[in-house]
Design an enzyme around this catalytic site. Structure first.
Site, PDB file in Angstrom:
ATOM      1  CB  VAL A   1      -0.964   0.032   1.209  1.00 18.26           C
ATOM      2  CG1 VAL A   1      -2.105  -0.941   1.025  1.00 18.26           C
ATOM      3  CG2 VAL A   1      -0.217  -0.249   2.518  1.00 18.26           C
TER       4      VAL A   1
ATOM      5  NE  ARG B   1       3.628   7.164  -3.491  1.00 19.23           N
ATOM      6  CZ  ARG B   1       2.644   7.929  -3.972  1.00 19.23           C
ATOM      7  NH1 ARG B   1       1.978   7.584  -5.050  1.00 19.23           N
ATOM      8  NH2 ARG B   1       2.318   9.045  -3.356  1.00 19.23           N
TER       9      ARG B   1
ATOM     10  CG  ASP C   1      -4.494   0.421  -3.261  1.00 21.25           C
ATOM     11  OD1 ASP C   1      -5.561   0.096  -3.835  1.00 21.25           O
ATOM     12  OD2 ASP C   1      -4.217   1.588  -2.942  1.00 21.25           O
TER      13      ASP C   1
ATOM     14  CD  GLU D   1      -0.724   2.882  -9.462  1.00 19.73           C
ATOM     15  OE1 GLU D   1      -1.393   3.917  -9.409  1.00 19.73           O
ATOM     16  OE2 GLU D   1      -0.278   2.318  -8.461  1.00 19.73           O
TER      17      GLU D   1
ATOM     18  CG  HIS E   1      -3.039   4.265  -6.320  1.00 27.62           C
ATOM     19  ND1 HIS E   1      -1.800   4.545  -6.833  1.00 27.62           N
ATOM     20  CD2 HIS E   1      -3.076   4.887  -5.114  1.00 27.62           C
ATOM     21  CE1 HIS E   1      -1.125   5.311  -5.992  1.00 27.62           C
ATOM     22  NE2 HIS E   1      -1.876   5.529  -4.940  1.00 27.62           N
TER      23      HIS E   1
ATOM     24  CB  SER F   1      -5.299   1.653   0.036  1.00 26.70           C
ATOM     25  OG  SER F   1      -4.128   2.436   0.017  1.00 26.70           O
TER      26      SER F   1
END
Lengths: 315, 315
Positions: free
Chosen positions: B225, B227, B251, B256, B275, B277
């Protein structure tokens, strides 16, 4: 003393029982027309148990390996003056953890993410701002026994307000409030989470029905870790389809295994687990500890020590 | 004073800022060749920000709307003596809850249940006895800041042992122990959960690589959670495929949105969220509260009040 083992005992556990005195452990394959009338204790439940109940005048104790005992012939046990003990208590930790798994998966968008994942959809922006955190949310928990209390304790640790619903309505640790049935439904209507952990009795059968779900105004998440038949399945499906509920976390079902044609399998706002919430690696050991205590007590005092079921109440 | 709004402010929030004094809020569409050289503060980050940075000699403060600031031109900000503040702190509750959602979903068999559900398999007996509970498990948490501490606090409430890993190795609340990097990997090898919440810096890039995962002996669940680029994705996939890891809750990702052809989408022992969280409904309000404090302080004292980023350390 003869014990019929219908759940599972390790060699080590059997040797520990043997040391209690003249305890002989039989498996169902050991049963024959002679020794069946000689059984004093049943551990677990299953096929030959009914036959033992009718044929052994010596049967004194049934130690179940579950907490709920709704599947047992309670009135027959009462009539034959057989003591029934359960393993209530050992499910508090695993089941309360399961409830938190459901609650957090809904709150934090894991459920919506998993649905989007099937189509490889990266929908963070959409999900992120609909997510929420647990402080100041409200959970209404139907059932304030061992497990209900453990659920409330964990939710309180996250800052969630906990309202318990019981027949007595008296204060219980870890509940901000405890109310009775009618008031409970009113509170559920405005809650974020509605959680069932009541035993199955004639009073709780289909307690969660169309009338109940129709009253929900805050689109709560409904969680059932109690018993399947406490819920009218069709009413639950309707409530999920009409957004009376935001979602459901279900570990138990009216009929198990869940029928292959149940719409629940395919519903994206449902977490579905196959009646596993009470299980954990060390279950056999913790269940055995209770059997051991009760058998030792039976030998010494003629009666079980802990976890006796009230056969007329059903729990 | 001119503030360029690149994140999102409600009318109410803008009026609150106006009342601070002579604060004028501009959106990116309001920017023109004249006023761009007049911007004092940027809220958020995005396309016109770099141009403002090079063209406005008045720029004093960038208030990011994120905790991590690795995507920002830190050395340029330092060179121009622009203060950077982040919203560190507001993610502690949502991210720590997300970590518990992952942890409990793995421990309680929700992950294995969801995989079996696709094929309508009722596999309770198989799953139940592999499940476990959290007391006496061990979690190694890389990163002992706000969020790491909140994760540790929640895990401790479940009876899990918490080991923090930081550069300093000094004691931190809610960690049973804090160790430094090398020792951290040794502890991770024997842990049940390995959790990353470190900021992304040159030191943490690909920290979780093949060498790291190869050392795991207790098949932990890996959770990221922090990077994405702290993890070598191919090494992670290998570790999941060779059972060096029991599973992963992810996450964040190296790139991304996650590429459509990434094997992670289809892996049953992975929980994958896009992404999200740190997000929650009230994010905009809590982020604004920090902007407001820093802007009020800037006007009164010439400097921001809280959450200043060390531009050389990167967090």
């Amino acid at each position: 003393m003869k014990l019929l083992n219908l759940f599972g005992l390790t060699a080590e556990q059997i040797s520990k029982l043997n040391k209690l005195g003249n305890v002989q452990v039989l498996d169902s394959t050991d049963l024959n027309s002679e020794n069946i009338s000689d059984i004093d204790v049943i551990y677990g439940w299953g096929k030959p148990a009914m036959e033992v109940l009718s044929k052994s005048p010596k049967l004194k104790l049934v130690q179940s390996n579950s907490a709920g005992v709704d599947y047992m012939p309670l009135s027959q046990l009462a009539k034959k003056k057989v003591t029934l003990t359960n393993v209530s208590g050992i499910h508090a930790e695993p089941i309360s953890e399961m409830v938190l798994a459901y609650v957090l998966s809904f709150a934090r968008g894991v459920v919506t993410s998993q649905a989007a994942r099937r189509d490889k959809q990266w929908v963070g922006d959409k999900i992120r701002m609909n997510n929420y955190t647990l402080p100041n949310r409200t959970a209404v928990i139907f059932g304030t026994g061992h497990i209900g209390k453990a659920i409330a304790e964990k939710l309180q640790a996250f800052g969630t307000k906990t309202i318990g619903v019981s027949r007595h309505g008296k204060p219980v640790d870890h509940f901000d409030e405890v109310v009775t049935d009618t008031e409970g439904t009113k509170r559920a209507a405005k809650a974020d989470f509605v959680i069932n952990i009541m035993p199955l009795t004639s009073e709780t059968k289909h307690f969660f029905n169309q009338t109940f779900f129709d009253q929900m105004v805050n689109q709560p998440v409904f969680i059932n870790v109690g018993r399947g038949p406490s819920v009218d399945t069709q009413a639950l499906i309707n409530a999920l389809n009409t957004s009376k509920l935001a979602g459901a976390g279900l570990d138990v079902f009216e009929s198990e295994p869940l029928e292959a044609d149940s719409p629940l399998w395919g519903m994206d706002n449902v977490i579905l687990t196959p009646h596993i919430s009470g299980g954990f690696k060390e279950y056999g050991e913790e269940s055995f500890d209770i059997l051991y205590k009760n058998l030792a007590s039976l030998i010494q005092t003629g009666d079980a020590a802990i976890n006796k079921v009230d056969l007329s109440a059903g729990y």
